[in-house]
Design an enzyme around this catalytic site. Structure first.
Site, PDB file in Angstrom:
ATOM      1  N   LEU A   1     -95.920 -43.256  -0.220  1.00 44.51           N
ATOM      2  CA  LEU A   1     -94.859 -44.105   0.351  1.00 44.51           C
ATOM      3  C   LEU A   1     -95.325 -45.527   0.669  1.00 44.51           C
ATOM      4  CD1 LEU A   1     -93.068 -41.508   2.701  1.00 44.51           C
ATOM      5  CD2 LEU A   1     -92.549 -42.080   0.322  1.00 44.51           C
TER       6      LEU A   1
ATOM      7  N   GLY B   1     -93.078 -46.685  -2.262  1.00 44.71           N
ATOM      8  CA  GLY B   1     -91.908 -45.834  -2.479  1.00 44.71           C
ATOM      9  C   GLY B   1     -91.123 -45.647  -1.188  1.00 44.71           C
TER      10      GLY B   1
ATOM     11  N   ALA C   1     -97.924 -43.364 -10.197  1.00 45.85           N
ATOM     12  CA  ALA C   1     -98.553 -43.907  -8.986  1.00 45.85           C
ATOM     13  C   ALA C   1     -99.530 -45.029  -9.318  1.00 45.85           C
ATOM     14  CB  ALA C   1     -99.280 -42.795  -8.241  1.00 45.85           C
TER      15      ALA C   1
ATOM     16  N   ASN D   1    -107.162 -47.848  -6.645  1.00 49.48           N
ATOM     17  CA  ASN D   1    -105.955 -47.020  -6.696  1.00 49.48           C
ATOM     18  C   ASN D   1    -105.618 -46.599  -8.125  1.00 49.48           C
ATOM     19  OD1 ASN D   1    -103.531 -45.889  -5.317  1.00 49.48           O
ATOM     20  ND2 ASN D   1    -102.487 -47.280  -6.714  1.00 49.48           N
TER      21      ASN D   1
ATOM     22  N   TYR E   1    -104.535 -55.814 -13.317  1.00 52.48           N
ATOM     23  CA  TYR E   1    -103.505 -54.767 -13.426  1.00 52.48           C
ATOM     24  C   TYR E   1    -103.514 -54.160 -14.832  1.00 52.48           C
ATOM     25  CZ  TYR E   1     -98.951 -52.668 -14.303  1.00 52.48           C
ATOM     26  OH  TYR E   1     -97.962 -51.820 -14.702  1.00 52.48           O
TER      27      TYR E   1
ATOM     28  N   PHE F   1     -92.267 -52.157 -21.278  1.00 50.78           N
ATOM     29  CA  PHE F   1     -92.046 -53.600 -21.199  1.00 50.78           C
ATOM     30  C   PHE F   1     -91.317 -53.830 -19.863  1.00 50.78           C
ATOM     31  CE2 PHE F   1     -94.043 -53.155 -25.061  1.00 50.78           C
ATOM     32  CZ  PHE F   1     -94.396 -54.393 -25.567  1.00 50.78           C
TER      33      PHE F   1
ATOM     34  N   HIS G   1     -89.134 -58.851 -10.249  1.00 47.97           N
ATOM     35  CA  HIS G   1     -88.457 -58.704 -11.544  1.00 47.97           C
ATOM     36  C   HIS G   1     -87.250 -59.629 -11.642  1.00 47.97           C
ATOM     37  CE1 HIS G   1     -90.272 -54.392 -11.847  1.00 47.97           C
ATOM     38  NE2 HIS G   1     -91.141 -55.348 -12.166  1.00 47.97           N
TER      39      HIS G   1
ATOM     40  N   GLY H   1     -99.997 -68.470 -17.823  1.00 46.88           N
ATOM     41  CA  GLY H   1    -100.118 -67.099 -18.320  1.00 46.88           C
ATOM     42  C   GLY H   1     -98.827 -66.455 -18.776  1.00 46.88           C
TER      43      GLY H   1
END
Length: 332
Positions: free
Chosen positions: A34, A37, A74, A92, A141, A169, A189, A289
């Site tokens: 969480l 989430g 995750a 992670n 990432y 994507f 986003h 970038g």
């Protein structure tokens, strides 16, 4: 009834996946810490709050269930944050995933659908990008996801762990029944940001760069509806369960069509305009970038798993996202 573990099932894509699996008759357990989430998004399945770093808890979970498959969402996924805090991402996204893989092998759960990313490709040498494109990630990432893809290849050879890595994507849209949708904090986003500028949760939306070699000078991106992403995960899982797919496989997941930032804004303006809303647009310089065009070639998954996106038109994607945005505003 087949048991499925969905790791990260309280997040945006994970929660849609859990609903789809539950509606298809699977017995779903959600494992989520969480951190990004939300409990409120777990409307189906059973939620176990826990972290992949907690190996004893994972072992307890696997000993109490008879999972046939695991679907893993995750991961931390903010590109900018990965550059400033790489340790957080490698710990992670790589070390904790290693825990999951080891416990899967220990309990002989040999089917994993892994949420990967187009960020493993880095700057495109050609578009549309297919699975043979070089993988040279330009941020931690993307690098963390590529490391796991390589782990999966080695685990397939050494331990017989079957896996499918799905390189997304841009995930977007919302559950057409409006039970679920995108709730990121911070939101990065484009589509939800544009719609937040319409609903008043943001004062404006910014276009970074109007001088790219595209039809209107703005970046082209490939947007894929969250429901279509989930159907691909379910097809991948089914193919492994039936032994159609073995070893470590990978597929791109995209719309196959790119839309410019300006096109997304124009369609959004038309949709929100019907409800009497407007969008304030600002212009800014290019961001470092940002490639001019990122579009997926998804032919491989279409041919092998017969996957076909249901919601490929940008109008439907944005309409679903707008209905969800209005719902969030009403709830607040």
């Amino acid at each position: 009834m087949k048991e499925v573990l969905v790791v990260g099932g309280a997040g945006y894509i994970g929660s849609h996946m859990v609903k789809m699996l539950s509606k298809s008759g699977f017995d779903v357990t959600v494992f989520d810490n969480l951190s990004t989430g939300y409990k409120s998004l777990v409307k189906y399945g059973k939620l176990v709050v826990g972290d992949l770093a907690d190996r004893p808890l994972l072992e307890k979970l696997f000993s109490e269930h008879n999972f046939q498959s695991v679907i893993d969402f995750a991961a931390f996924s903010l590109v900018g944050e990965s550059v400033s805090e790489p340790a957080k991402y490698y710990r992670n996204n790589v070390a904790n995933t290693l825990n999951l893989l080891d416990v899967m092998v220990q309990y002989k759960v040999m089917h994993l659908v892994f949420s990967s990313t187009a960020a493993t490709y880095g700057n495109p040498v050609y578009t549309p990008i297919d699975e043979q494109h070089q993988q040279v990630p330009i941020n931690p990432y993307g690098a963390s996801k590529l490391m796991v893809e390589r782990l999966l290849q080695d685990y397939a050879k050494a331990y017989g762990l079957n896996s499918v890595a799905l390189r997304y994507f841009n995930a977007c849209g919302a559950d057409p029944e409006l039970e679920l949708g995108e709730m990121h904090d911070p939101e990065t986003h484009l589509i939800p940001l544009v719609l937040q500028a319409a609903s008043g949760r943001l004062s404006s939306i910014c276009i970074f760069g109007q001088d790219y070699p595209t039809q209107d000078g703005t970046c082209i991106r490939d947007y894929i509806h969250v429901q279509d992403l989930c159907s691909a995960h379910q097809l991948a899982m089914a193919a492994m369960l039936s032994s159609t797919l073995t070893g470590a496989e990978c597929f791109n997941l995209g719309n196959g069509a790119g839309f410019t930032v300006q096109q997304v804004i124009n369609v959004s303006k038309d949709i929100v305009g019907k409800d009497g809303y407007t969008i304030n647009v600002q212009q800014a310089d290019r961001r470092e970038g940002d490639p001019a065009e990122l579009v997926a070639n998804s032919r491989k998954i279409e041919e092998i798993l017969h996957w076909k996106p249901l919601y490929s038109d940008i109008e439907t994607i944005i309409q679903h996202a707008w209905e969800w945005e209005k719902r969030l505003v009403a709830l607040h």
